[in-house]
Motif scaffolding. Structure first.
Motif, mmCIF file in Angstrom:
data_model
loop_
_atom_site.group_PDB
_atom_site.id
_atom_site.type_symbol
_atom_site.label_atom_id
_atom_site.label_comp_id
_atom_site.label_asym_id
_atom_site.label_seq_id
_atom_site.Cartn_x
_atom_site.Cartn_y
_atom_site.Cartn_z
ATOM 1 N N ARG A 93 16.720 29.730 2.396
ATOM 2 C CA ARG A 93 15.903 28.517 2.432
ATOM 3 C C ARG A 93 16.730 27.299 2.833
ATOM 4 O O ARG A 93 16.344 26.523 3.712
ATOM 5 C CB ARG A 93 15.248 28.288 1.061
ATOM 6 C CG ARG A 93 14.394 27.020 0.974
ATOM 7 C CD ARG A 93 13.898 26.749 -0.450
ATOM 8 N NE ARG A 93 14.945 26.710 -1.450
ATOM 9 C CZ ARG A 93 15.792 25.695 -1.635
ATOM 10 N NH1 ARG A 93 15.731 24.614 -0.871
ATOM 11 N NH2 ARG A 93 16.718 25.743 -2.584
ATOM 12 N N VAL A 94 17.886 27.118 2.194
ATOM 13 C CA VAL A 94 18.727 25.954 2.474
ATOM 14 C C VAL A 94 19.194 25.973 3.927
ATOM 15 O O VAL A 94 19.137 24.951 4.626
ATOM 16 C CB VAL A 94 19.920 25.898 1.489
ATOM 17 C CG1 VAL A 94 20.973 24.906 1.950
ATOM 18 C CG2 VAL A 94 19.438 25.546 0.096
ATOM 19 N N ARG A 96 17.806 27.352 6.465
ATOM 20 C CA ARG A 96 16.645 27.086 7.342
ATOM 21 C C ARG A 96 16.241 25.610 7.277
ATOM 22 O O ARG A 96 16.088 24.956 8.313
ATOM 23 C CB ARG A 96 15.473 27.982 6.933
ATOM 24 C CG ARG A 96 14.231 27.850 7.798
ATOM 25 C CD ARG A 96 13.096 28.776 7.346
ATOM 26 N NE ARG A 96 12.705 28.532 5.956
ATOM 27 C CZ ARG A 96 12.984 29.325 4.920
ATOM 28 N NH1 ARG A 96 13.656 30.445 5.092
ATOM 29 N NH2 ARG A 96 12.588 29.021 3.701
ATOM 30 N N GLU A 97 16.102 25.080 6.066
ATOM 31 C CA GLU A 97 15.646 23.690 5.911
ATOM 32 C C GLU A 97 16.635 22.689 6.509
ATOM 33 O O GLU A 97 16.220 21.674 7.069
ATOM 34 C CB GLU A 97 15.413 23.368 4.431
ATOM 35 C CG GLU A 97 14.176 24.016 3.863
ATOM 36 C CD GLU A 97 13.992 23.775 2.366
ATOM 37 O OE1 GLU A 97 14.856 23.099 1.730
ATOM 38 O OE2 GLU A 97 12.999 24.275 1.815
#
Length: 185
Positions: A93-94, A96-97
């Protein structure tokens, strides 16, 4: 959270190779991450307030070093069982974000962190084209605070010097951060 500082640079030391899974679905090694003029190996994680405070600058510097032939890779070696924010799904997630411009890999056994002598997050290892250590210092003087507009870009400037000359600056200031979260033995 124990604040740790890194040891001084052991100029010429060769970092051990590794083969680690990345959140991009591929495996990564020194050879796959290096650029023609060197490699920046970073030990980071998701939960550390030191990393959170500087992650945008880490991303900026990695992006700006790439055209100078410096590759970058980020290794997460913490034990996520006690720090769920550092779990694989949160790593994905990190990355990607924040649109990481470098591979983000997991050192599940912590063998790579131990082989490198990593002590904290963030911990930076800057290698030249021959994969000889030339930088083991901090990102900049800001620590956990916001960087002053005129703050020296110590890591970036050191790696530019490495790209141009193959050698890092002889004066380096150790990095500071949260201790690596080791698994119980």
């Amino acid at each position: 959270m124990a604040a740790m500082t890194t040891p001084v640079c052991d100029f010429g030391w060769h970092g051990p190779d590794f083969d680690l899974p990345g959140v991009d679905g591929r495996r990564h090694s020194l050879a796959s991450a290096r650029g023609p003029n060197g490699l920046l190996v970073m030990f980071i994680c998701n939960h550390c307030p030191y990393v959170k405070a500087v992650i945008d600058r880490i991303i900026r510097d990695a992006r700006e070093l790439e055209p100078h032939g410096i590759g970058s890779i980020a290794i997460m070696s913490n034990d996520p069982s006690d720090y769920p924010e550092d779990s694989w799904p949160n790593m994905e997630r990190v990355a990607r974000e924040l649109a990481f411009p470098f591979p983000y890999v997991m050192d599940e056994t912590q063998a790579v962190a131990k082989a490198y002598g990593a002590v904290c997050t963030p911990d930076f290892f800057g290698f030249n084209a021959r994969l000889e250590l030339q930088y083991r210092g901090r990102l900049d003087p800001s620590g956990r605070g916001p960087a002053a507009p005129d703050a020296a870009r110590e890591l970036f400037d050191a790696m530019l010097q490495v790209a141009r000359t193959g050698e890092g600056p002889r004066v380096q200031t150790p990095s500071i951060g949260c201790s690596i979260k080791w698994k119980d033995s």
